[in-house]
Write a protein that holds these residues in place. Structure first.
Motif, PDB file in Angstrom:
ATOM      1  N   GLY A  76      29.275  18.007-106.450  1.00  0.00           N
ATOM      2  CA  GLY A  76      29.477  16.546-106.725  1.00  0.00           C
ATOM      3  C   GLY A  76      30.835  16.170-106.459  1.00  0.00           C
ATOM      4  N   VAL A  77      31.679  16.989-106.672  1.00  0.00           N
ATOM      5  CA  VAL A  77      33.199  16.762-106.438  1.00  0.00           C
ATOM      6  C   VAL A  77      33.519  16.639-105.131  1.00  0.00           C
ATOM      7  CG1 VAL A  77      35.721  17.143-106.871  1.00  0.00           C
ATOM      8  CG2 VAL A  77      34.133  17.496-108.489  1.00  0.00           C
ATOM      9  N   ALA A  78      33.071  17.607-104.617  1.00  0.00           N
ATOM     10  CA  ALA A  78      33.379  17.827-103.002  1.00  0.00           C
ATOM     11  C   ALA A  78      32.782  16.633-101.947  1.00  0.00           C
ATOM     12  CB  ALA A  78      32.967  18.966-102.521  1.00  0.00           C
ATOM     13  N   HIS A  79      31.666  16.082-102.560  1.00  0.00           N
ATOM     14  CA  HIS A  79      30.903  14.931-101.627  1.00  0.00           C
ATOM     15  C   HIS A  79      31.481  13.678-102.039  1.00  0.00           C
ATOM     16  CE1 HIS A  79      28.507  18.699-100.549  1.00  0.00           C
ATOM     17  NE2 HIS A  79      28.549  17.958 -99.335  1.00  0.00           N
ATOM     18  N   THR A  80      32.230  13.567-103.247  1.00  0.00           N
ATOM     19  CA  THR A  80      32.584  12.200-103.656  1.00  0.00           C
ATOM     20  C   THR A  80      34.017  12.068-103.385  1.00  0.00           C
ATOM     21  OG1 THR A  80      32.889  12.953-105.805  1.00  0.00           O
ATOM     22  CG2 THR A  80      30.892  11.816-105.115  1.00  0.00           C
ATOM     23  N   GLN A  81      34.856  13.104-103.175  1.00  0.00           N
ATOM     24  CA  GLN A  81      36.365  13.138-102.920  1.00  0.00           C
ATOM     25  C   GLN A  81      36.904  13.529-101.525  1.00  0.00           C
ATOM     26  OE1 GLN A  81      38.544  12.132-105.562  1.00  0.00           O
ATOM     27  NE2 GLN A  81      36.686  11.715-106.653  1.00  0.00           N
ATOM     28  N   HIS A  82      37.865  13.071-101.074  1.00  0.00           N
ATOM     29  CA  HIS A  82      38.428  13.718 -99.805  1.00  0.00           C
ATOM     30  C   HIS A  82      39.488  14.667-100.240  1.00  0.00           C
ATOM     31  CE1 HIS A  82      39.946  13.975 -95.792  1.00  0.00           C
ATOM     32  NE2 HIS A  82      41.122  13.861 -96.155  1.00  0.00           N
TER      33      HIS A  82
END
Length: 307
Positions: A76-82
């Motif tokens: 979830g973090v990896a796909h919503t943050q750069h």
């Protein structure tokens, strides 16, 4: 005390799920995924709640492990943050805290510890008193959660050693507790960056106000007031023990991890990609893994009908 859900708490949960049940009418089974986490892993009477919830929702409920929860949070973090470089992701929930180190979309270390803002509130702040004594007890217990696990056979490698050896360039926090801490810092005209110094200042402010029910902090909502002390204590322990210098907030977490994986499953199985990445990292014997898979499928075929 006995890890048993009370009737009152189950009813609150069912009342909430009843609202979702209305929205889910007409959805196909393969378009819905319902996931349970720490409470339904730990409660001795979880099955009682699950049976009532399934009857209400008319969809299966999948209880995931702490490791799987950590993996989905990272997705979830990896796909919503750069993300650039190695990242430490921390998520403090009601009953558990997940810590993950990863690069881009691949987690390198995953762990789920039995410390959360709800359980710590009941353990250390149940009387509503805010003092150095209770804060320090909560901080000490959270620090112990990162120490080696002793079994009758061996001493397992401590999380602390593993995570410090891997290292990270960026630290991100997700979900409600860390979001609340960030909002408290923003309300004080800060940039919202979480540091140990700022956490210690929040702790001092709370101790000065002495009682949970009397807490008045700019940016603190009514529903978060009872839980914020334990959340700050856990964060202080993590910052001190792991040597974290600063933490930023990420909107993405478990929910986004589930949604992204769900939506992408038809195009590219993110879970499989993650599993292959971990297999390569730890030099898993893929031929043996394939034999185990084949054996499991043969065994399943023999019992599937009776099951």
């Amino acid at each position: 005390e006995h890890k048993c859900l009370s009737e009152e708490s189950m009813q609150r949960g069912l009342d909430c799920l009843a609202l979702f049940a209305e929205r889910l009418q007409g959805f196909q089974p393969d378009a819905v995924r319902i996931t349970g986490t720490y409470t339904l892993r730990a409660a001795s009477n979880a099955q009682v709640f699950l049976d009532r919830a399934r009857a209400l929702l008319h969809h299966p409920i999948n209880i995931i492990s702490g490791q799987e929860e950590a993996r989905l949070i990272y997705q979830g973090v990896a796909h919503t943050q750069h993300l650039e470089g190695r990242v430490l992701v921390i998520d403090i929930g009601g009953g558990s805290t997940e810590l993950i180190i990863g690069e881009r979309f691949t987690p390198l270390a995953l762990t789920s510890r039995k410390m959360g803002c709800v359980t710590f509130t009941k353990q250390f702040f149940a009387r509503g008193k805010l003092s150095d004594k209770y804060f320090n007890a909560a901080i000490l217990e959270a620090s112990h959660q990162l120490e080696p696990i002793i079994t009758q056979y061996q001493q397992l490698e401590p999380i602390l050693t593993q995570y410090q050896q891997l290292g990270w360039t960026t630290c991100l926090g997700s979900s409600g507790t860390i979001k609340t801490v960030r909002e408290l810092l923003v309300a004080r005209h800060d940039d919202g960056i979480i540091t140990l110094e700022r956490l210690e200042q929040l702790k001092l402010q709370m101790v000065e106000q002495k009682r949970v029910e009397l807490l008045e902090l700019p940016g603190l909502t009514e529903d978060r007031r009872p839980l914020i002390a334990s959340g700050v204590a856990i964060l202080i322990a993590l910052f001190r023990t792991l040597g974290i210098e600063r933490m930023e907030y990420s909107d993405g977490a478990l929910r986004e991890g589930l949604l992204y994986e769900f939506e992408q499953r038809q195009h590219q199985d993110i879970r499989a990609r993650t599993a292959f990445g971990v297999a390569d990292l730890y030099h898993i014997d893929k031929a043996q893994a394939a034999r185990v898979e084949a054996t499991a499928q043969v065994l399943f075929d023999q019992v599937a009908k009776s099951w």
